[in-house]
Design a protein around this motif. Structure first.
Motif, PDB file in Angstrom:
ATOM      1  N   ARG A  26      16.748  17.877 -21.881  1.00 44.20           N
ATOM      2  CA  ARG A  26      17.649  18.977 -22.279  1.00 44.20           C
ATOM      3  C   ARG A  26      17.327  19.490 -23.676  1.00 44.20           C
ATOM      4  O   ARG A  26      17.365  20.699 -23.936  1.00 44.20           O
ATOM      5  N   GLY A  27      17.030  18.555 -24.574  1.00 39.40           N
ATOM      6  CA  GLY A  27      16.687  18.958 -25.938  1.00 39.40           C
ATOM      7  C   GLY A  27      15.406  19.769 -25.983  1.00 39.40           C
ATOM      8  O   GLY A  27      15.299  20.753 -26.725  1.00 39.40           O
ATOM      9  N   ALA A  28      14.421  19.371 -25.172  1.00 41.02           N
ATOM     10  CA  ALA A  28      13.155  20.102 -25.122  1.00 41.02           C
ATOM     11  C   ALA A  28      13.369  21.513 -24.585  1.00 41.02           C
ATOM     12  O   ALA A  28      12.852  22.487 -25.134  1.00 41.02           O
ATOM     13  N   ARG A  29      14.144  21.612 -23.511  1.00 41.50           N
ATOM     14  CA  ARG A  29      14.403  22.933 -22.918  1.00 41.50           C
ATOM     15  C   ARG A  29      15.133  23.847 -23.902  1.00 41.50           C
ATOM     16  O   ARG A  29      14.816  25.038 -24.014  1.00 41.50           O
ATOM     17  N   GLY A  60      10.107   7.385 -19.729  1.00 40.31           N
ATOM     18  CA  GLY A  60       9.475   7.276 -18.420  1.00 40.31           C
ATOM     19  C   GLY A  60       9.588   8.533 -17.586  1.00 40.31           C
ATOM     20  O   GLY A  60       9.473   8.480 -16.358  1.00 40.31           O
ATOM     21  N   GLY A  61       9.813   9.679 -18.244  1.00 40.85           N
ATOM     22  CA  GLY A  61       9.932  10.945 -17.525  1.00 40.85           C
ATOM     23  C   GLY A  61       8.619  11.357 -16.871  1.00 40.85           C
ATOM     24  O   GLY A  61       7.550  10.799 -17.161  1.00 40.85           O
ATOM     25  N   ASP A  62       8.703  12.339 -16.008  1.00 39.34           N
ATOM     26  CA  ASP A  62       7.546  12.829 -15.243  1.00 39.34           C
ATOM     27  C   ASP A  62       6.409  13.218 -16.181  1.00 39.34           C
ATOM     28  O   ASP A  62       6.537  14.132 -17.003  1.00 39.34           O
ATOM     29  N   ILE A  63       5.277  12.523 -16.055  1.00 40.41           N
ATOM     30  CA  ILE A  63       4.173  12.714 -16.999  1.00 40.41           C
ATOM     31  C   ILE A  63       3.541  14.092 -16.873  1.00 40.41           C
ATOM     32  O   ILE A  63       3.173  14.710 -17.873  1.00 40.41           O
ATOM     33  N   ASP A  64       3.416  14.601 -15.657  1.00 38.43           N
ATOM     34  CA  ASP A  64       2.802  15.922 -15.480  1.00 38.43           C
ATOM     35  C   ASP A  64       3.660  17.019 -16.105  1.00 38.43           C
ATOM     36  O   ASP A  64       3.158  17.917 -16.790  1.00 38.43           O
ATOM     37  N   LYS A  65       4.969  16.941 -15.867  1.00 44.09           N
ATOM     38  CA  LYS A  65       5.884  17.914 -16.467  1.00 44.09           C
ATOM     39  C   LYS A  65       5.818  17.827 -17.993  1.00 44.09           C
ATOM     40  O   LYS A  65       5.761  18.839 -18.691  1.00 44.09           O
ATOM     41  N   CYS A  66       5.796  16.592 -18.485  1.00 43.64           N
ATOM     42  CA  CYS A  66       5.752  16.373 -19.929  1.00 43.64           C
ATOM     43  C   CYS A  66       4.502  16.998 -20.536  1.00 43.64           C
ATOM     44  O   CYS A  66       4.583  17.767 -21.494  1.00 43.64           O
ATOM     45  N   LEU A  67       3.343  16.686 -19.992  1.00 43.77           N
ATOM     46  CA  LEU A  67       2.089  17.169 -20.565  1.00 43.77           C
ATOM     47  C   LEU A  67       1.951  18.679 -20.442  1.00 43.77           C
ATOM     48  O   LEU A  67       1.494  19.344 -21.373  1.00 43.77           O
ATOM     49  N   ARG A  68       2.352  19.227 -19.307  1.00 45.24           N
ATOM     50  CA  ARG A  68       2.259  20.680 -19.100  1.00 45.24           C
ATOM     51  C   ARG A  68       3.043  21.429 -20.182  1.00 45.24           C
ATOM     52  O   ARG A  68       2.549  22.389 -20.772  1.00 45.24           O
ATOM     53  N   ASN A  69       4.261  20.975 -20.438  1.00 45.87           N
ATOM     54  CA  ASN A  69       5.093  21.634 -21.446  1.00 45.87           C
ATOM     55  C   ASN A  69       4.641  21.314 -22.865  1.00 45.87           C
ATOM     56  O   ASN A  69       4.665  22.181 -23.747  1.00 45.87           O
ATOM     57  N   ALA A  98       1.462  21.533 -37.086  1.00 52.80           N
ATOM     58  CA  ALA A  98       0.490  21.561 -35.989  1.00 52.80           C
ATOM     59  C   ALA A  98      -0.190  20.204 -35.838  1.00 52.80           C
ATOM     60  O   ALA A  98      -0.425  19.732 -34.719  1.00 52.80           O
ATOM     61  N   LEU A  99      -0.477  19.569 -36.975  1.00 57.36           N
ATOM     62  CA  LEU A  99      -1.082  18.235 -36.949  1.00 57.36           C
ATOM     63  C   LEU A  99      -0.180  17.257 -36.206  1.00 57.36           C
ATOM     64  O   LEU A  99      -0.643  16.465 -35.375  1.00 57.36           O
ATOM     65  N   GLU A 100       1.116  17.322 -36.491  1.00 58.73           N
ATOM     66  CA  GLU A 100       2.062  16.452 -35.793  1.00 58.73           C
ATOM     67  C   GLU A 100       2.122  16.761 -34.304  1.00 58.73           C
ATOM     68  O   GLU A 100       2.126  15.850 -33.458  1.00 58.73           O
ATOM     69  N   ALA A 101       2.160  18.048 -33.968  1.00 56.56           N
ATOM     70  CA  ALA A 101       2.255  18.448 -32.557  1.00 56.56           C
ATOM     71  C   ALA A 101       1.043  17.971 -31.757  1.00 56.56           C
ATOM     72  O   ALA A 101       1.187  17.389 -30.676  1.00 56.56           O
ATOM     73  N   TRP A 102      -0.167  18.191 -32.294  1.00 60.33           N
ATOM     74  CA  TRP A 102      -1.367  17.731 -31.594  1.00 60.33           C
ATOM     75  C   TRP A 102      -1.411  16.211 -31.541  1.00 60.33           C
ATOM     76  O   TRP A 102      -1.893  15.623 -30.562  1.00 60.33           O
ATOM     77  N   GLY A 103      -0.887  15.554 -32.592  1.00 59.57           N
ATOM     78  CA  GLY A 103      -0.850  14.097 -32.604  1.00 59.57           C
ATOM     79  C   GLY A 103       0.056  13.547 -31.514  1.00 59.57           C
ATOM     80  O   GLY A 103      -0.247  12.521 -30.884  1.00 59.57           O
ATOM     81  N   ILE A 104       1.185  14.226 -31.283  1.00 59.17           N
ATOM     82  CA  ILE A 104       2.084  13.809 -30.208  1.00 59.17           C
ATOM     83  C   ILE A 104       1.380  13.922 -28.863  1.00 59.17           C
ATOM     84  O   ILE A 104       1.435  13.005 -28.032  1.00 59.17           O
ATOM     85  N   LEU A 105       0.697  15.047 -28.660  1.00 59.25           N
ATOM     86  CA  LEU A 105      -0.017  15.238 -27.397  1.00 59.25           C
ATOM     87  C   LEU A 105      -1.080  14.159 -27.203  1.00 59.25           C
ATOM     88  O   LEU A 105      -1.199  13.577 -26.124  1.00 59.25           O
ATOM     89  N   LYS A 106      -1.830  13.866 -28.256  1.00 62.76           N
ATOM     90  CA  LYS A 106      -2.901  12.865 -28.131  1.00 62.76           C
ATOM     91  C   LYS A 106      -2.342  11.467 -27.899  1.00 62.76           C
ATOM     92  O   LYS A 106      -2.961  10.645 -27.213  1.00 62.76           O
ATOM     93  N   SER A 107      -1.156  11.177 -28.461  1.00 64.44           N
ATOM     94  CA  SER A 107      -0.564   9.851 -28.251  1.00 64.44           C
ATOM     95  C   SER A 107      -0.162   9.651 -26.793  1.00 64.44           C
ATOM     96  O   SER A 107      -0.146   8.521 -26.292  1.00 64.44           O
ATOM     97  N   ILE A 108       0.164  10.748 -26.114  1.00 59.88           N
ATOM     98  CA  ILE A 108       0.568  10.662 -24.707  1.00 59.88           C
ATOM     99  C   ILE A 108      -0.634  10.811 -23.785  1.00 59.88           C
ATOM    100  O   ILE A 108      -0.703  10.170 -22.731  1.00 59.88           O
TER     101      ILE A 108
END
Length: 201
Positions: A76-79, A101-110, A131-141
């Motif tokens: 909900r917070g993301a939306r 443990g949310g849906d990984i495909d939905k998570c990565l797509r968004n 931007a560094l933080e945002a890309w870091g979050i993506l890479k951690s997942i």
């Protein structure tokens, strides 16, 4: 309880906060702490909800009710953050959704979309760090994400050069070394470190 029954969730949460300040609610009383987390979700205070569920998970790491609460708060917070163009907040919320443990495909797509939006507006040092933080979050997942890798390299390169221009050699060195960790033998980082060494930094 009356406030909750009347749908006045924010006021109910504030009332529970009063109990927290007196020590009646916390990790030692998980049922009440869980109730506060759920109230925070219903009140639309998603960042607070995530913090509350994360705190509960530290003490009860396998509790399915807590995980469901964190998943709901993160989603909900993301939306909400996405709908308001708060892209870095959205990235952080998708990270929370993933932790639950949310849906990984939905998570990565968004998450990919949100990180791109953060990077597109990176026209200052502060926004470059976002931007560094945002890309870091993506890479951690998704450690194998080429887009995250390229985004992190671009941020480190840009921040290192900006620091050099500002004669902030300590920060520049940190970013050049971080770029080398991402991309060993990167000639731009090696050249940057040589320049700093020649300047006595």
């Amino acid at each position: 309880y009356r406030l909750e029954e009347e749908g006045r969730f924010a006021e109910a949460l504030d009332a529970w906060r009063g109990l927290e300040s007196k020590g009646f609610v916390g990790p030692s009383s998980p049922r009440r702490a869980l109730r506060c987390g759920r109230l925070a979700v219903r009140a639309g205070r998603y960042q607070e909800a995530v913090m509350r569920f994360d705190e509960l998970l530290r003490h009860h790491p396998d509790d399915k009710q807590v995980l469901r609460g964190l998943e709901s708060a993160g989603l909900r917070g993301a939306r909400e953050a996405q709908s308001k163009g708060r892209w870095l907040d959205a990235c952080r919320m998708w990270e929370a959704y993933h932790r639950a443990g949310g849906d990984i495909d939905k998570c990565l797509r968004n998450l990919i979309d949100c990180a791109r939006y953060v990077a597109q507006s990176a026209d200052s040092i502060e926004k470059m760090n976002d931007a560094l933080e945002a890309w870091g979050i993506l890479k951690s997942i998704d450690p194998y994400s080429q887009e995250a890798q390229q985004g992190l390299e671009w941020c480190r390169l840009s921040l290192a050069r900006a620091a050099e221009r500002a004669s902030d050699f300590i920060t520049a060195k940190q970013h050049w070394n971080a770029l080398l960790e991402l991309s060993p033998d990167d000639h731009r980082a090696l050249d940057g470190l040589r320049r700093l060494s020649a300047a006595g930094a």
